[in-house]
Design a protein around this motif. Structure first.
Motif, PDB file in Angstrom:
ATOM      1  N   TRP A   1       1.740 -13.898 -14.345  1.00  0.00           N
ATOM      2  CA  TRP A   1       0.594 -12.890 -14.995  1.00  0.00           C
ATOM      3  C   TRP A   1      -0.486 -13.143 -14.397  1.00  0.00           C
ATOM      4  O   TRP A   1      -1.739 -12.225 -13.703  1.00  0.00           O
ATOM      5  N   ALA A   2      -1.502 -14.109 -14.439  1.00  0.00           N
ATOM      6  CA  ALA A   2      -2.722 -14.570 -14.744  1.00  0.00           C
ATOM      7  C   ALA A   2      -2.877 -14.815 -12.684  1.00  0.00           C
ATOM      8  O   ALA A   2      -3.465 -13.972 -12.492  1.00  0.00           O
ATOM      9  N   SER A   3      -1.770 -15.442 -12.385  1.00  0.00           N
ATOM     10  CA  SER A   3      -1.831 -15.541 -11.353  1.00  0.00           C
ATOM     11  C   SER A   3      -1.935 -14.078 -10.512  1.00  0.00           C
ATOM     12  O   SER A   3      -2.147 -14.428  -9.050  1.00  0.00           O
ATOM     13  N   ARG A   4      -0.960 -13.582 -10.423  1.00  0.00           N
ATOM     14  CA  ARG A   4      -0.405 -12.392  -9.782  1.00  0.00           C
ATOM     15  C   ARG A   4      -1.995 -11.699  -9.370  1.00  0.00           C
ATOM     16  O   ARG A   4      -2.116 -11.390  -9.223  1.00  0.00           O
ATOM     17  N   LEU A   5      -2.437 -11.603 -10.664  1.00  0.00           N
ATOM     18  CA  LEU A   5      -3.751 -11.031 -10.811  1.00  0.00           C
ATOM     19  C   LEU A   5      -4.868 -11.523  -9.651  1.00  0.00           C
ATOM     20  O   LEU A   5      -5.565 -10.875  -9.415  1.00  0.00           O
ATOM     21  N   ALA A   6      -4.971 -13.567  -9.624  1.00  0.00           N
ATOM     22  CA  ALA A   6      -5.794 -13.769  -8.803  1.00  0.00           C
ATOM     23  C   ALA A   6      -5.409 -13.602  -7.594  1.00  0.00           C
ATOM     24  O   ALA A   6      -6.692 -13.459  -6.609  1.00  0.00           O
ATOM     25  N   GLU A   7      -4.225 -13.305  -7.410  1.00  0.00           N
ATOM     26  CA  GLU A   7      -3.889 -13.285  -5.573  1.00  0.00           C
ATOM     27  C   GLU A   7      -4.493 -11.754  -6.224  1.00  0.00           C
ATOM     28  O   GLU A   7      -5.050 -11.469  -4.472  1.00  0.00           O
ATOM     29  N   TRP A   8      -4.150 -10.631  -6.823  1.00  0.00           N
ATOM     30  CA  TRP A   8      -4.697  -9.670  -6.566  1.00  0.00           C
ATOM     31  C   TRP A   8      -6.118  -9.214  -6.401  1.00  0.00           C
ATOM     32  O   TRP A   8      -6.953  -8.526  -4.903  1.00  0.00           O
ATOM     33  N   ILE A   9      -6.965  -9.929  -7.031  1.00  0.00           N
ATOM     34  CA  ILE A   9      -8.059  -9.846  -7.388  1.00  0.00           C
ATOM     35  C   ILE A   9      -9.164 -11.106  -5.502  1.00  0.00           C
ATOM     36  O   ILE A   9     -10.340 -10.115  -4.308  1.00  0.00           O
ATOM     37  N   THR A  10      -8.188 -11.344  -4.992  1.00  0.00           N
ATOM     38  CA  THR A  10      -8.639 -12.400  -3.624  1.00  0.00           C
ATOM     39  C   THR A  10      -7.566 -11.279  -2.547  1.00  0.00           C
ATOM     40  O   THR A  10      -7.858 -12.339  -1.235  1.00  0.00           O
ATOM     41  N   SER A  11      -7.046 -10.437  -2.439  1.00  0.00           N
ATOM     42  CA  SER A  11      -6.561  -9.710  -1.426  1.00  0.00           C
ATOM     43  C   SER A  11      -7.209  -9.428  -0.374  1.00  0.00           C
ATOM     44  O   SER A  11      -8.522  -9.149  -1.178  1.00  0.00           O
ATOM     45  N   GLU A  12      -6.631  -9.092   0.668  1.00  0.00           N
ATOM     46  CA  GLU A  12      -7.732  -8.663   2.108  1.00  0.00           C
ATOM     47  C   GLU A  12      -8.326  -7.132   1.447  1.00  0.00           C
ATOM     48  O   GLU A  12      -9.358  -6.845   1.457  1.00  0.00           O
ATOM     49  N   GLU A  13      -7.749  -6.596   0.573  1.00  0.00           N
ATOM     50  CA  GLU A  13      -8.037  -5.194   0.875  1.00  0.00           C
ATOM     51  C   GLU A  13      -9.371  -5.246  -0.711  1.00  0.00           C
ATOM     52  O   GLU A  13     -10.110  -4.764  -0.829  1.00  0.00           O
ATOM     53  N   ASN A  14      -9.168  -5.906  -1.855  1.00  0.00           N
ATOM     54  CA  ASN A  14     -10.344  -6.174  -2.722  1.00  0.00           C
ATOM     55  C   ASN A  14     -11.552  -7.091  -1.915  1.00  0.00           C
ATOM     56  O   ASN A  14     -12.410  -6.788  -2.660  1.00  0.00           O
ATOM     57  N   GLN A  15     -11.362  -8.180  -1.062  1.00  0.00           N
ATOM     58  CA  GLN A  15     -12.050  -8.916  -0.634  1.00  0.00           C
ATOM     59  C   GLN A  15     -12.919  -7.465  -0.261  1.00  0.00           C
ATOM     60  O   GLN A  15     -14.326  -7.784   0.413  1.00  0.00           O
ATOM     61  N   SER A  16     -12.497  -6.804   1.265  1.00  0.00           N
ATOM     62  CA  SER A  16     -13.281  -5.508   1.707  1.00  0.00           C
ATOM     63  C   SER A  16     -13.949  -4.511   0.421  1.00  0.00           C
ATOM     64  O   SER A  16     -15.038  -4.276   0.576  1.00  0.00           O
ATOM     65  N   LEU A  17     -13.163  -4.771  -0.485  1.00  0.00           N
ATOM     66  CA  LEU A  17     -14.008  -4.203  -1.821  1.00  0.00           C
ATOM     67  C   LEU A  17     -14.910  -4.366  -2.235  1.00  0.00           C
ATOM     68  O   LEU A  17     -16.153  -3.671  -2.184  1.00  0.00           O
ATOM     69  N   ARG A  18     -15.178  -5.578  -2.204  1.00  0.00           N
ATOM     70  CA  ARG A  18     -16.088  -6.711  -2.468  1.00  0.00           C
ATOM     71  C   ARG A  18     -17.247  -6.979  -1.892  1.00  0.00           C
ATOM     72  O   ARG A  18     -18.401  -6.477  -2.259  1.00  0.00           O
ATOM     73  N   PHE A  19     -16.928  -6.789  -0.953  1.00  0.00           N
ATOM     74  CA  PHE A  19     -17.801  -6.626   0.618  1.00  0.00           C
ATOM     75  C   PHE A  19     -18.618  -5.144   0.437  1.00  0.00           C
ATOM     76  O   PHE A  19     -20.254  -5.467   0.792  1.00  0.00           O
ATOM     77  N   ALA A  20     -18.232  -4.259   0.622  1.00  0.00           N
ATOM     78  CA  ALA A  20     -18.585  -2.540   0.544  1.00  0.00           C
ATOM     79  C   ALA A  20     -19.463  -2.595  -0.857  1.00  0.00           C
ATOM     80  O   ALA A  20     -20.714  -1.631  -0.790  1.00  0.00           O
ATOM     81  N   MET A  21     -19.159  -2.853  -2.227  1.00  0.00           N
ATOM     82  CA  MET A  21     -20.338  -2.515  -2.891  1.00  0.00           C
ATOM     83  C   MET A  21     -21.058  -4.388  -3.786  1.00  0.00           C
ATOM     84  O   MET A  21     -22.229  -3.135  -3.921  1.00  0.00           O
TER      85      MET A  21
END
Length: 429
Positions: free
Chosen positions: A333-353
């Motif tokens: 589950w931790a691996s799944r969360l790490a992949e989620w945090i680093t996904s295209e969508e969330n890296q784009s969100l990180r850039f925006a915020m």
């Protein structure tokens, strides 16, 4: 703990096998089927370790400035996997630069998922804090080559790339400077002096001071043992000698328009108007733009005068990575969360915020990222950048030397002696 660890390892192996063999309806491998396989194994792993409450408990470490960003990402993660598990996810502030020390101090009690700077990777792997990433081929394919290299030890991927922006470049206020002015440190200092303003760079940190040595032919790096350093910054022969760099630093330091200050000093000067150019990174992009408005601009680092020539300033390139604690009770589950945090969508969100540059290739290619002055400057500077791979003995000797240069050689000691002392400290066993 050992029994749980063995069970988890068996499930990890099963998950990797399933992912590699995952097929769609037509018998071909698909990303969707691979993700489904990992999700299925994540649930199985969690079922082994669930508490009496039936919750999957995870602790995430990240920066203070990322609290709001993580609140959104973690909420969406739980919504995405709703029905597969009941989550109890805690976000705790832990500085990325000190993550290694905090984690290694208590691996079993540390965070399940954590963000850290890439120069800590080798130590974390050697300490057994990280295991190979399960779906490494997919992660490699989705991220920039440099970011993948930064997350790799001996051709094995151990972490998830998060950002490709942990470097530095020049911010400047284009109300004062022309495109030509910002090409050289001489030009920057001249214009700033004419207006009674400052140009800043942090000479209390070896991370920034590398800029002055990195393109001279003088070298520093990590020995094959992965612990001690080699360094020729005190060389007395060659096209550029160590003393040439020291004299160049003194020449810059004596200019009234130059100020050696840390990040907080740079930002304070930007906001009160006393600083009109300075060396920093993308983490300050939003604040600098807010202060300078339409006059906000950025460029690669300038050249500086050394040994009678103009030498392009170098830089350390760096990447932020997300790791999964090898001792996590909810490893998959931790691996799944790490992949989620680093996904295209969330890296784009990180850039925006947060204005941080993505390592994900699709996110990095977006129009919003490409039109960012800070990211464009960082990409331009990347031609002159190197991965930071140095041992811990590097920092203090460089700080001692460079702070004395910034003070105009306050000690009065011969420059060659100071260079020799610095290199002796850097290369100490």
């Amino acid at each position: 703990m050992e029994i749980l660890r063995k069970k988890r390892m068996l499930l990890c192996a099963a998950a990797v096998c399933t992912v590699l063999c995952g097929c769609g309806a037509n018998g071909e491998y698909t990303e969707k089927s691979a993700n489904a396989a990992i999700d299925s194994k994540a649930v199985q792993s969690s079922n082994l370790n669930k508490s009496a409450s039936g919750k999957v408990s995870l602790v995430v470490w990240g920066a203070e400035e990322d609290k709001e960003l993580y609140a959104q990402m973690l909420e969406r993660f739980q919504e995405n996997y709703k029905g597969q598990a009941e989550f109890d996810i805690t976000y705790a502030v832990q500085g990325e630069t000190n993550c290694k020390d905090a984690l290694i101090g208590d691996l079993e009690g540390g965070a399940d998922v954590f963000t850290f700077a890439d120069d800590q990777l080798n130590t974390l792997v050697a300490a057994g804090a990280l295991e190979p990433v399960q779906n490494a081929d997919a992660i490699r394919a989705e991220n920039l080559e440099g970011a993948v290299e930064a997350a790799t030890v001996n051709n094995t991927l151990y972490a998830y790339p998060l950002t490709a922006d942990n470097g530095y470049f020049l911010y400047y206020n284009k109300q004062y400077f022309s495109d030509e002015d910002v090409q050289t440190m001489d030009g920057l200092l001249k214009v700033a002096a004419e207006h009674g303003k400052k140009v800043t760079m942090d000479w209390s940190s070896g991370w920034y001071v590398y800029a002055l040595f990195g393109n001279t032919g003088l070298t520093v790096g990590l020995e094959d043992n992965g612990i001690t350093n080699f360094c020729t910054w005190n060389a007395v022969d060659g096209a550029v000698k160590g003393i040439d760099v020291a004299e160049a630093m003194l020449a810059i330091a004596q200019q009234p328009s130059f100020l050696s200050t840390d990040d907080s000093g740079f930002m304070a000067g930007v906001q009160d108007g006393s600083v009109i150019a300075g060396v920093s990174g993308v983490w300050n992009a939003i604040a600098v733009e807010q202060a300078w408005g339409e006059n906000y601009a950025a460029a690669k680092l300038p050249t500086y005068t050394c040994a009678g020539r103009q030498i392009q300033m170098a830089s350390f390139s760096g990447y932020k990575l997300v790791g999964v604690n090898a001792y996590s009770q909810e490893y998959l589950w931790a691996s799944r969360l790490a992949e989620w945090i680093t996904s295209e969508e969330n890296q784009s969100l990180r850039f925006a915020m947060r204005g941080q540059g993505p390592s994900n290739t699709k996110a990095a290619a977006s129009a919003s990222v490409q039109h960012s002055p800070a990211i464009a400057a960082l990409l331009e500077q990347s031609e002159y950048a190197s991965l930071q791979r140095i041992g811990g003995k590097f920092w203090e000797p460089v700080q001692r030397f460079s702070e004395n240069m910034a003070a105009g050689n306050r000690t009065g000691q011969a420059l060659q002696e100071q260079l020799d002392n610095m290199v002796e400290g850097i290369t100490a066993q």
